[in-house]
Write an enzyme that holds these catalytic residues in place. Structure first.
Site, PDB file in Angstrom:
ATOM      1  N   THR A   1       0.840  -1.186   0.000  1.00 14.58           N
ATOM      2  CA  THR A   1       0.000   0.000   0.000  1.00 14.58           C
ATOM      3  C   THR A   1       0.881   1.245   0.000  1.00 14.58           C
ATOM      4  O   THR A   1       1.820   1.357   0.777  1.00 14.58           O
ATOM      5  CB  THR A   1      -0.905   0.011   1.246  1.00 14.58           C
ATOM      6  OG1 THR A   1      -1.640  -1.213   1.257  1.00 14.58           O
ATOM      7  CG2 THR A   1      -1.857   1.183   1.222  1.00 14.58           C
ATOM      8  N   CYS A   2       0.558   2.165  -0.861  1.00 15.98           N
ATOM      9  CA  CYS A   2       1.369   3.361  -1.051  1.00 15.98           C
ATOM     10  C   CYS A   2       0.783   4.518  -0.255  1.00 15.98           C
ATOM     11  O   CYS A   2      -0.434   4.665  -0.172  1.00 15.98           O
ATOM     12  CB  CYS A   2       1.389   3.690  -2.547  1.00 15.98           C
ATOM     13  SG  CYS A   2       2.455   5.049  -2.999  1.00 15.98           S
TER      14      CYS A   2
END
Length: 177
Positions: free
Chosen positions: A134-135
């Site tokens: 997840t960014c």
């Protein structure tokens, strides 16, 4: 994959992240950012311009979006002591990275610039971004960071590195390389 509109909407934030994380490795030389801006070319095209110097070498580069390949595109010009290196051979001599680089008319500015060929960029970036953590930024910024690490300035001049930590804090070893 990103669109031209997504590129336009995110280019300013990406340039800010890229410049904050651009490093010169393996040398005692310093580099400076002489100029940078984002420009709207026409109703739907934007590009960024960045100029960096290392000793007497100046590298001007643009990042724009190529509609034919559907990917960002890096174009650059090289200067030695502020003298534009006009010969393709002189340009190629200094561009020592691993990407295919050719002298072409810039697709927006219509002047001769070195261009990192965008062939296979789409597939390469898509495969690099599969199963990524997840960014902490949006997926377009993540895409542009990955693209720049593979096809941007570090691909031509490996002495440059850009490794922004774009992922959420608890993920180990997830910097874009």
């Amino acid at each position: 994959m990103i669109t031209n509109q997504q590129f336009n909407d995110n280019i300013e934030e990406f340039i800010s992240i890229m410049l904050a994380n651009l490093k010169l490795k393996g040398t005692d030389f310093e580099f400076s950012v002489n100029n940078n801006y984002v420009n709207k070319w026409n109703i739907d095209k934007m590009y960024s311009f960045v100029s960096v110097s290392v000793k007497q070498l100046r590298i001007d580069f643009t990042i724009s979006f190529d509609d034919l390949y559907g990917v960002p595109l890096l174009n650059m010009r090289l200067y030695d002591n502020d003298t534009f290196l006009t010969s393709p051979m002189a340009q190629r001599t200094l561009a020592v990275g691993i990407c295919r680089v050719d002298l072409h008319n810039h697709h927006l500015l219509q002047q001769p610039w070195l261009q990192v060929h965008p062939c296979e960029t789409l597939q390469t970036i898509d495969s690099h971004l599969k199963n990524t953590p997840t960014c902490k930024y949006n997926s377009v910024i993540q895409y542009l960071c990955c693209w720049f690490g593979l096809y941007g300035l570090p691909s031509i001049f490996p002495q440059f590195s850009v490794r922004p930590n774009i992922y959420i804090n608890n993920v180990q070893s997830c910097k874009i390389k």
